[in-house]
Design a protein around this motif. Structure first.
Motif, PDB file in Angstrom:
ATOM      1  N   SER A   1       0.844  -1.195   0.000  1.00 12.76           N
ATOM      2  CA  SER A   1       0.000   0.000   0.000  1.00 12.76           C
ATOM      3  C   SER A   1       0.875   1.239   0.000  1.00 12.76           C
ATOM      4  O   SER A   1       2.052   1.189   0.347  1.00 12.76           O
ATOM      5  N   SER A   2       0.273   2.343  -0.419  1.00 12.23           N
ATOM      6  CA  SER A   2       0.951   3.630  -0.440  1.00 12.23           C
ATOM      7  C   SER A   2      -0.035   4.704  -0.004  1.00 12.23           C
ATOM      8  O   SER A   2      -1.223   4.620  -0.308  1.00 12.23           O
ATOM      9  N   THR A   3       0.477   5.701   0.694  1.00 15.29           N
ATOM     10  CA  THR A   3      -0.330   6.848   1.110  1.00 15.29           C
ATOM     11  C   THR A   3       0.056   8.037   0.242  1.00 15.29           C
ATOM     12  O   THR A   3       1.238   8.285   0.016  1.00 15.29           O
ATOM     13  N   PHE A   4      -0.956   8.757  -0.241  1.00 14.98           N
ATOM     14  CA  PHE A   4      -0.738   9.876  -1.157  1.00 14.98           C
ATOM     15  C   PHE A   4      -1.318  11.153  -0.565  1.00 14.98           C
ATOM     16  O   PHE A   4      -2.441  11.152  -0.059  1.00 14.98           O
ATOM     17  N   THR A   5      -0.546  12.222  -0.650  1.00 13.00           N
ATOM     18  CA  THR A   5      -0.986  13.524  -0.157  1.00 13.00           C
ATOM     19  C   THR A   5      -0.826  14.593  -1.232  1.00 13.00           C
ATOM     20  O   THR A   5      -0.693  15.780  -0.926  1.00 13.00           O
ATOM     21  N   ALA A   6      -0.844  14.171  -2.498  1.00 12.91           N
ATOM     22  CA  ALA A   6      -0.722  15.113  -3.614  1.00 12.91           C
ATOM     23  C   ALA A   6      -1.196  14.431  -4.895  1.00 12.91           C
ATOM     24  O   ALA A   6      -1.308  13.205  -4.949  1.00 12.91           O
ATOM     25  N   ASN A   7      -1.495  15.221  -5.936  1.00  6.90           N
ATOM     26  CA  ASN A   7      -1.794  14.653  -7.245  1.00  6.90           C
ATOM     27  C   ASN A   7      -0.580  13.884  -7.737  1.00  6.90           C
ATOM     28  O   ASN A   7       0.557  14.209  -7.386  1.00  6.90           O
TER      29      ASN A   7
END
Length: 184
Positions: A113-119
């Motif tokens: 899994s990965s967490t994203f905080t931007a486009n």
């Protein structure tokens, strides 16, 4: 005879995976609970709706999960019709405060899994067989994000073996060649 043998050997080798993408054009607008497109089913897990098309982050080929309160800060799942590999897709419409975690699964096994905080581009090309994705909104302080441009390869499936089929074919071809040689 050499050309025929080469063709037989090539025919017995595995084929490469085929490229594919998801087409959301047939489900534009608001969908309650879930929707299906050729290749996948998307399900809203928060009791809200799904927006598909330009309503969500301005992308015609994308969607977003909508909470019961009307924001795109919600989560859900995407189940692929068959296993995929080399998966990439975009996160669009990010606002300060948005945070989502996306987990790839092979059946019930979490691959990563990965967490994203931007486009940006979500790149799951390192996984050999993805059957589903889980999208979790991490209590975003903003409006939430959209997901678009899903591109992948269909995972190769093992060919159904024909017991001794290749050997049988080569024996038959050898027999025909021997018959032709004796007749001459």
């Amino acid at each position: 005879m050499k050309a025929l043998t080469t063709l037989v050997i090539l025919g017995m080798t595995a084929t490469a995976a085929s490229a594919a993408s998801l087409d959301f054009s047939g489900v534009q607008g608001t969908n309650v609970g879930s929707f299906s497109v050729p290749g996948a089913t998307v399900t809203q897990e928060s009791g809200g709706n799904l927006l598909v098309g330009t309503f969500c982050a301005g992308q015609v080929d994308g969607f977003c999960f909508v909470s019961p309160f009307g924001s795109a800060a919600a989560g859900g799942t995407m189940d692929f019709t068959s296993a995929v590999t080399n998966l990439t897709f975009d996160i669009d419409g990010w606002n300060p405060g948005d945070s989502v975690t996306i987990t790839a699964f092979d059946d019930l096994v979490a691959l990563g899994s990965s967490t994203f905080t931007a486009n940006g581009v979500v790149d799951f090309t390192g996984f050999a067989s993805i059957t589903s994705l889980l999208f979790v909104d991490n209590a975003s302080a903003a409006a939430g994000v959209g997901y678009s441009t899903f591109e992948f390869d269909l995972a190769d499936t093992a060919p159904i073996p024909l017991p001794a089929g290749g050997l049988l074919l080569l024996t038959a071809l050898g027999g025909l060649a021997l018959r032709k040689y004796k007749a001459a």
